[in-house]
Design an enzyme around this catalytic site. Structure first.
Site, short mmCIF file in Angstrom:
data_model
loop_
_atom_site.label_atom_id
_atom_site.label_comp_id
_atom_site.label_asym_id
_atom_site.label_seq_id
_atom_site.Cartn_x
_atom_site.Cartn_y
_atom_site.Cartn_z
CE LYS A 215 9.13 -1.13 1.13
NZ LYS A 215 7.87 -1.42 0.47
CG HIS B 173 -17.46 0.10 -8.87
ND1 HIS B 173 -18.37 -0.27 -7.90
CD2 HIS B 173 -18.17 0.80 -9.79
CE1 HIS B 173 -19.58 0.17 -8.23
NE2 HIS B 173 -19.48 0.83 -9.39
CD GLU C 197 2.05 3.62 4.34
OE1 GLU C 197 1.89 2.45 3.97
OE2 GLU C 197 3.14 4.04 4.76
CB SER D 274 12.61 -0.14 4.38
OG SER D 274 12.97 -1.36 4.98
#
Ligand code: ARG
Length: 475
Positions: free
Chosen positions: A282, A155, A289, A276
């Protein structure tokens, strides 16, 4: 060039030609189409429909056309309806009317499905091989981290400590199942549809088993209607691709999570992360992704073909042309994604100290208390209750359950003696899980051994399939 003008007083309206045209995407079938046509011509020579000399001329022209297609010097033009029409145009321009003789006894219906099956066999092998490389990386990493203690989650909450190599090895296991599906797919889809003609079989090419053999299939399809209408091999392949996509997506999700500042476990290599345009600090896990995101189209492609198929009457229907773009897309998607993801897995390093620090958080050793009591004969339900009381006490004191003193533990239950200390720590807890499939280092070593062996069998299998295929596809 249309292959069917005779009974029509005029050609199709421009809008109809635009709708039915498929050459802009089915051109990737051209090398297979050449090969299948050659096998067919050999059959026509055998049956005497084509003389040896004419058959030879056609095969030489087809081979030359195949070379031009490879070199990019023969290309489809606007008036070609599909890859088959373009190739017949190329042949007719070389041979005149003889260029149209080679299609005696075969239809585009059996041709297209034979081409497509060969394309999929070829690309199944390529995808299978690419998956073996990813498995190799996960297995290597599993070995590297086989004794690195980390929190295990259920979980997404701290559950029990594990060795991190176990966590990584689970991905090899899932991908090995994908390989076994590819293996099964290759075995199941080795029948040749060529010779089915439009639907009823061919009166001019009486030995489809010979062309099957020529094309590397193990046998000719037993029912010509099924041969031209079956696309199970497509939906099944798309399921295999979608399932690989789901695995890659879940891997992507984990790496994305592990590389957050909150987790701080994964250090992505610069070559396998992105920056970025506005925030200079970043470092983003875009590959992970994209792996997650691309599973959407892989599942979508499967869905689109299954929905297209579900209401079709048997034999060929033009709807079947819609089987190709989703398939090409899934194949391209995986062949682009797999190497990038493999590179990311290979180059990612993990902060083992940080993982180890979190391994016992959230009372992750509470199960060890229950297991200890169960080992000394306490019924598990009672042991569970007692362990729960320990957690309650630890929580009230603002500590972790393994931080309770011997006195505090024995005050809850006298059977909680100091012997519990050998497993009431992450090292002891993981080391005690020595059964098959357990998280102990010794179990992981056995697991790695088995995975390496299985992966090697697949590597050898795909290598031999590829060389058979190349031999067969050679003209
Ligand atoms: N482009 C067609 C396809 O992909 C080829 C078969 C056409 N057959 C026909 N009867 N119109 O399915």
């Amino acid at each position: 060039m249309a292959l069917w003008g005779g009974r029509f007083s005029q050609g199709p309206a421009e809008s109809v030609a635009a709708l039915s045209r498929s050459v802009h995407f089915d051109w990737v079938l051209a090398p297979y189409d050449i090969r299948v046509n050659i096998a067919h011509v050999k059959g026509l020579q055998e049956s005497g429909i084509l003389s040896e000399v004419d058959g030879e001329k056609i095969m030489i022209a087809l081979t030359a056309l195949g070379e031009e297609i490879d070199a990019g010097t023969f290309l489809p033009i606007d008036s070609d309806e599909d890859v088959h029409s373009a190739i017949e145009r190329g042949l007719t321009s070389r041979l005149g009317p003889l260029g149209g003789a080679f299609r005696a006894g075969r239809s585009r219906n059996d041709l297209v499905v034979t081409d497509f099956k060969l394309y999929l066999i070829d690309h199944m092998i390529a995808i299978g091989s690419a998956v073996t490389l990813l498995i190799e990386e996960f297995t290597t990493k599993a070995d590297e981290y086989k004794s690195a203690i980390a929190p295990g989650f259920t979980h997404l909450q701290h559950a029990q400590p594990i060795n991190f190599g176990h966590e990584l090895a689970k991905h090899s296991q899932a991908l090995l199942r994908d390989l076994s599906r590819i293996h099964d797919w290759l075995a199941r889809n080795s029948s040749s549809p060529l010779g089915a003609g439009a639907l009823a079989g061919s009166a001019l090419q009486p030995h489809p088993e010979n062309s099957a053999d020529e094309l590397g299939f193990s046998h000719a399809h037993e029912n010509s209607i099924d041969a031209v209408s079956d696309r199970d091999f497509v939906s099944e392949a798309l399921f295999v691709f979608a399932n690989i996509g789901i695995h890659l997506s879940r891997i992507g999700e984990e790496y994305t999570l592990w590389s957050t500042s909150e987790f701080g476990w994964a250090k992505l290599d610069d070559a396998f992360s992105t920056g970025s345009s506005i925030m200079p600090q970043k470092k983003n896990p875009d590959i992970a992704e994209l792996a997650r995101g691309k599973s959407g189209r892989l599942i979508g492609n499967l869905t689109s073909v299954m929905v297209m198929l579900k209401g079709l009457p048997f034999a060929y229907n033009r709807d079947l042309q819609e089987d190709k773009e989703p398939t090409f897309d899934s194949v391209e998607t995986l062949l682009t994604l797999l190497p990038a993801l493999t590179g990311m897995v290979e180059s990612t390093e993990f902060d083992t100290a940080r993982m180890a620090r979190g391994a016992t958080a959230g009372h992750a050793l509470a199960t060890e208390i229950a297991d200890f009591l169960a080992r000394s004969g306490v019924p598990f339900a009672t042991a569970h209750e007692i362990s729960g009381s320990c957690v309650r006490l630890a929580e009230s004191l603002g500590r972790e359950v393994h931080e309770l003193s011997d006195e505090e533990l024995s005050s809850i239950d006298p059977r909680l003696t100091s012997e519990i200390r050998s497993t009431l720590n992450a090292q002891g807890a993981t080391a005690s899980r020595t059964s098959i499939g357990g998280t102990s280092t010794s179990s992981i070593i056995k697991q790695i051994h088995s995975m390496k062996e299985r992966n090697q069998r697949f590597i050898d299998f795909f290598d031999s399939q590829r060389s058979n295929f190349l031999e067969m596809i050679q003209v």
